[in-house]
Design an enzyme around this catalytic site. Sequence first.
Site, PDB file in Angstrom:
ATOM      1  N   HIS A 186      20.793   4.569  22.711  1.00 26.60           N
ATOM      2  CA  HIS A 186      19.418   4.519  22.181  1.00 26.60           C
ATOM      3  C   HIS A 186      19.228   5.631  21.161  1.00 26.60           C
ATOM      4  O   HIS A 186      19.652   6.754  21.375  1.00 26.60           O
ATOM      5  CB  HIS A 186      18.414   4.691  23.321  1.00 26.60           C
ATOM      6  CG  HIS A 186      17.003   4.380  22.927  1.00 26.60           C
ATOM      7  ND1 HIS A 186      16.231   5.262  22.192  1.00 26.60           N
ATOM      8  CD2 HIS A 186      16.227   3.293  23.154  1.00 26.60           C
ATOM      9  CE1 HIS A 186      15.037   4.717  21.992  1.00 26.60           C
ATOM     10  NE2 HIS A 186      15.011   3.526  22.554  1.00 26.60           N
ATOM     11  N   ASP A 192      11.368  -3.588  23.150  1.00 24.33           N
ATOM     12  CA  ASP A 192      10.906  -2.212  22.918  1.00 24.33           C
ATOM     13  C   ASP A 192       9.512  -1.978  23.483  1.00 24.33           C
ATOM     14  O   ASP A 192       8.817  -1.032  23.091  1.00 24.33           O
ATOM     15  CB  ASP A 192      10.947  -1.835  21.434  1.00 24.33           C
ATOM     16  CG  ASP A 192      11.345  -0.380  21.216  1.00 24.33           C
ATOM     17  OD1 ASP A 192      11.603   0.330  22.205  1.00 24.33           O
ATOM     18  OD2 ASP A 192      11.402   0.048  20.048  1.00 24.33           O
TER      19      ASP A 192
END
Length: 333
Positions: A170, A286
Site C-alpha cells: 500500500h 478504497d
Amino acid sequence: MRIDCHTHFYPAGYLHALAAESEATTLQRDADGRMVLHYAGDYNVLAPAHHSLEARLADMERAGIDMAILSLTTPGVHGERPEVGERLARIVNDEFAEIQRRYPQRFRCLATLPLQSSEAAARELERAVRELGLVGAMLFSNVNGRPIDLPEFWPIYEAAEALGAPLVIHPTSPPFADHLADYRLVALLGFAYDTTLTAVRMVLAGVLDRFPRLILIQTHLGGVLPYLAERVQRGYRAYPELRGRLERDPMDYFREMYLDTVLFDPACLLLGLAFVGEDRLLLGSDHPHQVGDIDKAPRVIEELPIAPRAKQKILSGNARRLFGLDQISASVV
C-alpha cells in the site's frame, strides 16, 4: 458474490492507543466535528465506517459487498518508536482477529506489521497468520523513506513466502512529500508514484528471484505500472548495467503480481486487465476514504465489456482462491 480486497478500518484499541502513545500522529476534531488523523505528509478524515463495524456493515449492505478484506491504512505503525510500533501492531491484529471471529462470513483481515524492525515484523506476521488466522499482511511502499526492496526487509519476505501469505503493498507518503503539499497531491499523485517505484524496485533488485513464491498485490491498479512497464522492460534490455541481472525478463515478474481495481476509469481497468490477465485482478474500493467509492467499485467492473466469467473472477473468484475463502457461501447477505 463481491469481495472488496482494498478497504480500511481503524480498530478502537488502535485509535485509543494512538491518542495516548503516538509521537508520529495526531488525532483531533476539525471544525465540522470529524475526526482527522494527521501524519507526516498527509492526513485522513475518518468516516464512521473507518471505526464502526455497524456503519461498515450498513455500507456493505447498501453496495452489495458480501465480504471485506480489512486492512489498517496510513500512517501504519512504522513511524513510531520500535516498542510503540510493536505494541500498536499487536493491538490491531488482535482486534482484527476478533472481528473475523465475530463475523466469519463478512470479514477477513490483513496483518499490520511493525516495519521499523524487519525481525519484529516477521515475528508478528507469523503470529498473525499462524495463531490469529489473518489472511496476509499489508506493507507500505516505503518505511520512513527507506525502499522496501532493501535486504534489511528480506526477513519479512522469507516469512511471508514460508507462510504462503499474500502481501499487499500500500502506498504511503513518498520521501519527497514536501513537494506535494498543495492540492492533496500526496494522495492524488504521490501514492501512484510510490506504488510504481516500489513494484519496479522489487523486480530490479532481485527480490522476486530470491523469493520466487512471494505473492505481491499492488494497490491502485499498480499505480502507473501497466502504462510504463514496457519502458522498464526496454531499458532493462538496453542498459548494460541492468541487462542480465535477473533470471527472467522484468515483464514476467510484473505480470505475476496481482493488482486491485482501485482506479475506476473503465479504460484504465481494461489496460490493467490486458496487463495481468483476468486471474490477477482483485476488486477494491478504497472505502471509506474520501477518494474511495464502495458503490462505483463493483459497478464499473460489472459494466466492462468483458466475459461474465472474467467479471466473476475479478469480483470474487480470484480473492476466494488467493485468500483461501472457498468455504465462504456466495449468499452471505
